[in-house]
Each structure stands twice: as C-alpha cells, then as structure tokens.
Design a protein around this motif. Sequence first.
Motif, PDB file in Angstrom:
ATOM      1  N   ASP A 112       9.704  50.647  32.036  1.00 37.93           N
ATOM      2  CA  ASP A 112      10.428  49.387  31.846  1.00 37.93           C
ATOM      3  C   ASP A 112      11.099  49.282  30.484  1.00 37.93           C
ATOM      4  O   ASP A 112      11.723  48.266  30.176  1.00 37.93           O
ATOM      5  CB  ASP A 112       9.459  48.200  31.975  1.00 37.93           C
ATOM      6  N   SER A 113      10.946  50.300  29.641  1.00 37.07           N
ATOM      7  CA  SER A 113      11.494  50.152  28.291  1.00 37.07           C
ATOM      8  C   SER A 113      13.019  50.301  28.313  1.00 37.07           C
ATOM      9  O   SER A 113      13.604  50.784  29.287  1.00 37.07           O
ATOM     10  CB  SER A 113      10.840  51.138  27.328  1.00 37.07           C
ATOM     11  N   ALA A 114      13.637  49.881  27.194  1.00 34.86           N
ATOM     12  CA  ALA A 114      15.108  49.875  27.126  1.00 34.86           C
ATOM     13  C   ALA A 114      15.658  51.295  27.204  1.00 34.86           C
ATOM     14  O   ALA A 114      14.942  52.268  26.952  1.00 34.86           O
ATOM     15  CB  ALA A 114      15.529  49.224  25.811  1.00 34.86           C
ATOM     16  N   LEU A 115      16.927  51.377  27.545  1.00 32.03           N
ATOM     17  CA  LEU A 115      17.551  52.701  27.669  1.00 32.03           C
ATOM     18  C   LEU A 115      18.080  53.195  26.328  1.00 32.03           C
ATOM     19  O   LEU A 115      18.627  52.425  25.540  1.00 32.03           O
ATOM     20  CB  LEU A 115      18.716  52.643  28.664  1.00 32.03           C
ATOM     21  N   ALA A 116      17.922  54.497  26.093  1.00 27.13           N
ATOM     22  CA  ALA A 116      18.512  55.138  24.919  1.00 27.13           C
ATOM     23  C   ALA A 116      19.961  55.483  25.251  1.00 27.13           C
ATOM     24  O   ALA A 116      20.416  55.311  26.391  1.00 27.13           O
ATOM     25  CB  ALA A 116      17.726  56.395  24.555  1.00 27.13           C
ATOM     26  N   ARG A 117      20.694  56.015  24.264  1.00 29.69           N
ATOM     27  CA  ARG A 117      22.122  56.295  24.464  1.00 29.69           C
ATOM     28  C   ARG A 117      22.357  57.309  25.583  1.00 29.69           C
ATOM     29  O   ARG A 117      23.343  57.238  26.296  1.00 29.69           O
ATOM     30  CB  ARG A 117      22.694  56.812  23.132  1.00 29.69           C
ATOM     31  N   ASP A 118      21.425  58.261  25.749  1.00 35.01           N
ATOM     32  CA  ASP A 118      21.633  59.280  26.782  1.00 35.01           C
ATOM     33  C   ASP A 118      21.117  58.841  28.153  1.00 35.01           C
ATOM     34  O   ASP A 118      21.065  59.642  29.087  1.00 35.01           O
ATOM     35  CB  ASP A 118      20.969  60.601  26.358  1.00 35.01           C
ATOM     36  N   GLY A 119      20.696  57.576  28.281  1.00 32.77           N
ATOM     37  CA  GLY A 119      20.273  57.076  29.582  1.00 32.77           C
ATOM     38  C   GLY A 119      18.787  57.253  29.845  1.00 32.77           C
ATOM     39  O   GLY A 119      18.259  56.754  30.839  1.00 32.77           O
ATOM     40  N   SER A 120      18.087  57.966  28.958  1.00 29.42           N
ATOM     41  CA  SER A 120      16.637  58.104  29.144  1.00 29.42           C
ATOM     42  C   SER A 120      15.956  56.839  28.586  1.00 29.42           C
ATOM     43  O   SER A 120      16.603  56.001  27.974  1.00 29.42           O
ATOM     44  CB  SER A 120      16.135  59.358  28.421  1.00 29.42           C
ATOM     45  N   ARG A 121      14.655  56.718  28.814  1.00 33.20           N
ATOM     46  CA  ARG A 121      13.932  55.535  28.330  1.00 33.20           C
ATOM     47  C   ARG A 121      13.655  55.641  26.844  1.00 33.20           C
ATOM     48  O   ARG A 121      13.169  56.685  26.389  1.00 33.20           O
ATOM     49  CB  ARG A 121      12.591  55.400  29.065  1.00 33.20           C
ATOM     50  N   ARG A 122      13.963  54.591  26.106  1.00 36.29           N
ATOM     51  CA  ARG A 122      13.679  54.612  24.672  1.00 36.29           C
ATOM     52  C   ARG A 122      12.213  54.262  24.454  1.00 36.29           C
ATOM     53  O   ARG A 122      11.707  53.315  25.057  1.00 36.29           O
ATOM     54  CB  ARG A 122      14.584  53.614  23.954  1.00 36.29           C
ATOM     55  N   TYR A 123      11.565  55.007  23.580  1.00 38.21           N
ATOM     56  CA  TYR A 123      10.136  54.802  23.393  1.00 38.21           C
ATOM     57  C   TYR A 123       9.856  53.404  22.826  1.00 38.21           C
ATOM     58  O   TYR A 123      10.426  53.029  21.799  1.00 38.21           O
ATOM     59  CB  TYR A 123       9.595  55.884  22.444  1.00 38.21           C
ATOM     60  N   PRO A 124       8.973  52.618  23.475  1.00 37.84           N
ATOM     61  CA  PRO A 124       8.768  51.228  23.024  1.00 37.84           C
ATOM     62  C   PRO A 124       7.884  51.095  21.779  1.00 37.84           C
ATOM     63  O   PRO A 124       7.685  49.982  21.290  1.00 37.84           O
ATOM     64  CB  PRO A 124       8.106  50.575  24.246  1.00 37.84           C
ATOM     65  N   GLY A 125       7.320  52.197  21.278  1.00 34.48           N
ATOM     66  CA  GLY A 125       6.583  52.123  20.009  1.00 34.48           C
ATOM     67  C   GLY A 125       5.085  51.861  20.153  1.00 34.48           C
ATOM     68  O   GLY A 125       4.390  51.610  19.164  1.00 34.48           O
TER      69      GLY A 125
END
Length: 302
Positions: A112-125
């Motif tokens: 459910d995390s936000a998308l990174a520039r390349d379309g993969s999931r950005r790590y929520p930390g």
Amino acid sequence: MNDLAPPYVGRFAPSPTGPLHFGSLVAALGSFLEARRQRGRWLLRIEDVDTPRTVPGASESILTTLTRFGFEWDDDPVWQSRRIQAYAAALEQLKRSGAVFPCACSRREMADSALARDGSRRYPGTCRDGLPPGRSPRAWRVRAEGVIRFDDTVQGPQEEDLARDVGDYVVLRADGLFAYQLAVVVDDADAGITHIVRGADLLDSSARQIHLQHLLGVPQPAYAHLPVATNDAGEKLSKQTLARAIDDQRPAIALVAALRFLGQNPPPDLGQASLQEVWSWSRAHWRLDKVPHLRHAVAPHC
Ligand code: GLU
C-alpha cells in the motif's frame, strides 16, 4: 582529454538473461566506439549477480556474438558471480558508517505504500529506526537522503530527490543476493571505470549509484545514456518482449542498423560492405554528440 585527466576506461556490462539483441548491441557499440575515440580501454563484465534471472549458456552466447561482430575487449571479462566477497566488504563498510539498516518488511507489507519514480513501491520507512519487536531482518537498505544532480552527456542535466523519488533502497536482498545497484558500483570502482555509456533504461538508477559512490568514497564516473531500443508498441527490447536475437551471420547489417539508430548517418550501402570496412567507417566517424537526445526510439526491423 588533457594530460591531467585520468585515462578513459569504459565498459559494457550485459546481463546474461538471453542472447544479445538489438538493444544490447546498441549499448555495446556506443560504449565501445566512444572508448576507442577517446583512446581508452573497453572492458567487459558479465552481470550474473542475479542468479535466478541468469539463463544457462547466455554468457557464452553473448561472448561468441561479440567476437563474431569484431568487438575487442582489453582484459579478461569480469563475472559478478565471482565477486561476492567484494560486495560483502562494501556492505560491511556501509554498515560501519550507519548508511544502511536491516529491514524485516515483505513485499506484501509494502503493497500500500506510495509509488517511487520507476513505478515500484517506495519504502515506507518501517524499519528505519530499528526492527519492530519480534521481527528478523530480511534485507539491508540504504537510507535514501539528499538530492543527486549530474549532467548526462546525452540526456542533459538530471536531478533526483532520493527520499521522494526512490526511497530507502535495497543493497542486500531478502533472498541473500546482492542488489544490482551495489554490485555495479563496486565493480565499476574496482575496474577504474571513468565513463559509463549504457541504455537510458538505467538513467533512473544513476542517482542511487552516485549516492553509493559517495557513501563508499569512490570516484564518480561520467555518464552517457543512449536511447533505448523499443518495439513498435514502445516496449523495451528484452527477453520479456521476445526481442529477436541478433543475426550472427550478418554482423555488418546489424552494426549499420545500430549506427543509424545512434544517429551516426552511415552511408546507405555500408551494410553491404565487409565487416572490416564497417568498423573502419565507424571508428573514423563515431561522434557521441550525434546521438539523439531521446530516452527511447523504435528499433529498425533488421
Ligand atoms: N546489466 C545491465 C543490463 O544488461 C547493464 C548495467 C549497466 O550498464 O550498468 O541492462
């Protein structure tokens, strides 16, 4: 190049996921001709660090095709699968400096995390400040901090905000394999690579690689990202898009098509010339500044 500049060292680094196709020929040709024009060395590295994606026999097939085409590399090829100790040492260095943290999250937990520039999931930390109680580490991630700017010789000025565009990125994967981003930085540094000429599908990886170069204290090479060859539907040529293998039997035709793709305007009848003539024309006329400033372009039907 002035006398004080380091000597030019370029490279071609194919992943052995299938035979050489037009897209990889373009990267091989561009990196080779630019190295020769700069009177530099040109090295070959087989990027087989991602063992599950490695196809048996593909490395040999790529080397055979490059030889048939008349490419000449200046040292024995490097195999990433034989360099695990160097990657482990780099990871230790990153651990000591606190640049990385262990992460317990599974792909499902990040769905459910936000998308990174390349379309993969950005790590929520989630694990950034320590593993949640009772969880064990699966992967190691780099703290993505800062804005990376660089001037790409073909694509122009680039800027990436690592936290916003990429997020904390993996250097040791949950399956125990070192990630491409770490392997490539360690390999390029150990080989003394000064100039990276490759496909623009890797343009967005460059900021992470420059970030890792800073963290590891190794020199930053210059970058030139060539247009990526796509099929008529705009998909990058790859095994997944069923790109045809290059025809080993007709190297002159394929080389001339790659030269044309790279904006070099070869004479119309050069494809009928001998391989030797194609190489002498290429070496005499290659100009990196003629390469179209595009991230992708449709490959010719050859
Ligand atoms: N192994 C990558 C590929 O085949 C290229 C990596 C690089 O040039 O940095 O797409």
